[in-house]
Design a protein around this motif. Structure first.
Motif, PDB file in Angstrom:
ATOM      1  N   THR A   6       0.930  -1.109   0.031  1.00  0.00           N
ATOM      2  CA  THR A   6      -0.001   0.087  -0.095  1.00  0.00           C
ATOM      3  C   THR A   6       0.735   1.259   0.070  1.00  0.00           C
ATOM      4  O   THR A   6       2.023   1.383   0.740  1.00  0.00           O
ATOM      5  N   VAL A   7       0.616   2.110  -0.889  1.00  0.00           N
ATOM      6  CA  VAL A   7       1.232   3.314  -1.009  1.00  0.00           C
ATOM      7  C   VAL A   7       0.252   4.742  -0.293  1.00  0.00           C
ATOM      8  O   VAL A   7      -0.618   4.733  -0.785  1.00  0.00           O
ATOM      9  N   THR A   8       0.867   5.229   0.848  1.00  0.00           N
ATOM     10  CA  THR A   8       0.177   6.401   1.269  1.00  0.00           C
ATOM     11  C   THR A   8       0.194   7.628   0.420  1.00  0.00           C
ATOM     12  O   THR A   8       1.119   7.647  -0.455  1.00  0.00           O
ATOM     13  N   GLU A   9      -0.716   8.564   0.722  1.00  0.00           N
ATOM     14  CA  GLU A   9      -0.834   9.640  -0.241  1.00  0.00           C
ATOM     15  C   GLU A   9       0.476  10.412  -0.150  1.00  0.00           C
ATOM     16  O   GLU A   9       0.908  11.119  -1.175  1.00  0.00           O
ATOM     17  N   ALA A  10       1.079  10.581   1.069  1.00  0.00           N
ATOM     18  CA  ALA A  10       2.351  11.442   1.093  1.00  0.00           C
ATOM     19  C   ALA A  10       3.659  10.651   0.357  1.00  0.00           C
ATOM     20  O   ALA A  10       4.363  11.382  -0.327  1.00  0.00           O
ATOM     21  N   ALA A  11       3.657   9.385   0.383  1.00  0.00           N
ATOM     22  CA  ALA A  11       4.621   8.716  -0.382  1.00  0.00           C
ATOM     23  C   ALA A  11       4.153   8.761  -1.746  1.00  0.00           C
ATOM     24  O   ALA A  11       5.241   8.945  -2.801  1.00  0.00           O
ATOM     25  N   ALA A  12       2.983   8.680  -2.391  1.00  0.00           N
ATOM     26  CA  ALA A  12       2.920   9.167  -3.607  1.00  0.00           C
ATOM     27  C   ALA A  12       3.316  10.508  -4.398  1.00  0.00           C
ATOM     28  O   ALA A  12       3.909  10.543  -5.118  1.00  0.00           O
ATOM     29  N   GLU A  13       2.904  11.398  -3.057  1.00  0.00           N
ATOM     30  CA  GLU A  13       3.606  12.789  -3.556  1.00  0.00           C
ATOM     31  C   GLU A  13       5.065  12.656  -3.850  1.00  0.00           C
ATOM     32  O   GLU A  13       5.330  13.519  -4.786  1.00  0.00           O
ATOM     33  N   ALA A  14       5.668  12.067  -2.779  1.00  0.00           N
ATOM     34  CA  ALA A  14       7.292  12.165  -2.820  1.00  0.00           C
ATOM     35  C   ALA A  14       7.760  11.343  -4.109  1.00  0.00           C
ATOM     36  O   ALA A  14       8.511  11.649  -4.836  1.00  0.00           O
ATOM     37  N   ILE A  15       7.021  10.376  -4.646  1.00  0.00           N
ATOM     38  CA  ILE A  15       7.318   9.659  -5.794  1.00  0.00           C
ATOM     39  C   ILE A  15       7.069  10.527  -7.019  1.00  0.00           C
ATOM     40  O   ILE A  15       8.083  10.631  -8.046  1.00  0.00           O
ATOM     41  N   GLN A  60       8.659   9.536   5.853  1.00  0.00           N
ATOM     42  CA  GLN A  60       9.185  10.036   7.223  1.00  0.00           C
ATOM     43  C   GLN A  60      10.264  11.311   7.077  1.00  0.00           C
ATOM     44  O   GLN A  60      11.086  11.196   6.267  1.00  0.00           O
ATOM     45  N   GLN A  61      10.135  12.076   7.870  1.00  0.00           N
ATOM     46  CA  GLN A  61      10.968  13.463   8.008  1.00  0.00           C
ATOM     47  C   GLN A  61      11.853  13.149   9.166  1.00  0.00           C
ATOM     48  O   GLN A  61      11.321  12.769  10.374  1.00  0.00           O
ATOM     49  N   GLU A  66      15.211  14.673  12.073  1.00  0.00           N
ATOM     50  CA  GLU A  66      15.375  15.796  12.710  1.00  0.00           C
ATOM     51  C   GLU A  66      15.979  16.928  11.850  1.00  0.00           C
ATOM     52  O   GLU A  66      15.772  18.032  12.296  1.00  0.00           O
ATOM     53  N   THR A  67      16.587  16.482  10.894  1.00  0.00           N
ATOM     54  CA  THR A  67      17.195  17.483   9.848  1.00  0.00           C
ATOM     55  C   THR A  67      16.311  18.006   8.736  1.00  0.00           C
ATOM     56  O   THR A  67      16.630  18.859   8.122  1.00  0.00           O
ATOM     57  N   GLY A  68      14.906  17.375   8.771  1.00  0.00           N
ATOM     58  CA  GLY A  68      14.000  17.751   7.752  1.00  0.00           C
ATOM     59  C   GLY A  68      14.328  17.083   6.395  1.00  0.00           C
ATOM     60  O   GLY A  68      13.491  17.244   5.599  1.00  0.00           O
ATOM     61  N   GLU A  69      15.103  16.213   6.475  1.00  0.00           N
ATOM     62  CA  GLU A  69      15.328  15.230   5.251  1.00  0.00           C
ATOM     63  C   GLU A  69      14.121  14.025   5.167  1.00  0.00           C
ATOM     64  O   GLU A  69      13.675  13.524   6.285  1.00  0.00           O
ATOM     65  N   VAL A  70      13.673  13.902   3.917  1.00  0.00           N
ATOM     66  CA  VAL A  70      12.488  13.031   3.787  1.00  0.00           C
ATOM     67  C   VAL A  70      13.066  11.760   3.155  1.00  0.00           C
ATOM     68  O   VAL A  70      13.989  11.820   2.321  1.00  0.00           O
ATOM     69  N   ALA A  71      12.686  10.543   3.866  1.00  0.00           N
ATOM     70  CA  ALA A  71      13.191   9.362   3.321  1.00  0.00           C
ATOM     71  C   ALA A  71      11.894   8.321   3.464  1.00  0.00           C
ATOM     72  O   ALA A  71      10.914   8.594   3.957  1.00  0.00           O
ATOM     73  N   PHE A  72      12.150   7.390   2.372  1.00  0.00           N
ATOM     74  CA  PHE A  72      10.951   6.401   2.043  1.00  0.00           C
ATOM     75  C   PHE A  72      10.894   5.593   3.526  1.00  0.00           C
ATOM     76  O   PHE A  72      12.074   5.211   3.937  1.00  0.00           O
ATOM     77  N   ALA A  73       9.973   5.158   4.089  1.00  0.00           N
ATOM     78  CA  ALA A  73       9.708   4.132   5.140  1.00  0.00           C
ATOM     79  C   ALA A  73       9.048   2.833   4.788  1.00  0.00           C
ATOM     80  O   ALA A  73       7.671   3.301   4.099  1.00  0.00           O
TER      81      ALA A  73
END
Length: 101
Positions: A3-12, A82-83, A85-92
């Motif tokens: 399942t792909v969340t909406e946030a992950a879809a936007e990041a993709i 997920q973001q 503490e430095t604000g970097e976004v990574a897939f989880a």
């Protein structure tokens, strides 16, 4: 199935646009290595799925390509972002919520 969340879809979508890729491009997961009980996944932006890949996503929307072994591993998971503490976004990759009473 993954399942792909909406946030992950936007990041993709943002990632594939950043790569200057075509509409057929997506985020591809493949098995990288197996170390003990923790398999390692390789994630990359791919212009199209490779032969045998499972394709998730609709026409015009973000796509995820899953190499067969990765598809089996991620079958009951959720792809999110997920973001740190430095604000970097990574897939989880997270477990799917169990539906129960």
């Amino acid at each position: 199935m993954l399942t792909v969340t909406e946030a992950a879809a936007e990041a993709i979508t943002a990632l594939t646009a950043q790569e200057g890729s075509e509409d057929s491009s997506g985020l591809r997961f493949a098995m990288h290595s197996q170390q003990g009980d923790s398999p390692q996944l390789a994630v990359s932006v791919a212009p199209q799925p490779e032969s045998g890949d499972r394709v998730l996503g609709a026409d015009g929307g973000p796509k995820v390509f899953l190499e067969p072994e990765a598809a089996a591993l991620l079958d009951d998971k959720v792809l999110d972002v997920q973001q740190d503490e430095t604000g970097e976004v990574a897939f989880a990759v997270l477990p799917q919520a169990q539906s129960g009473s």
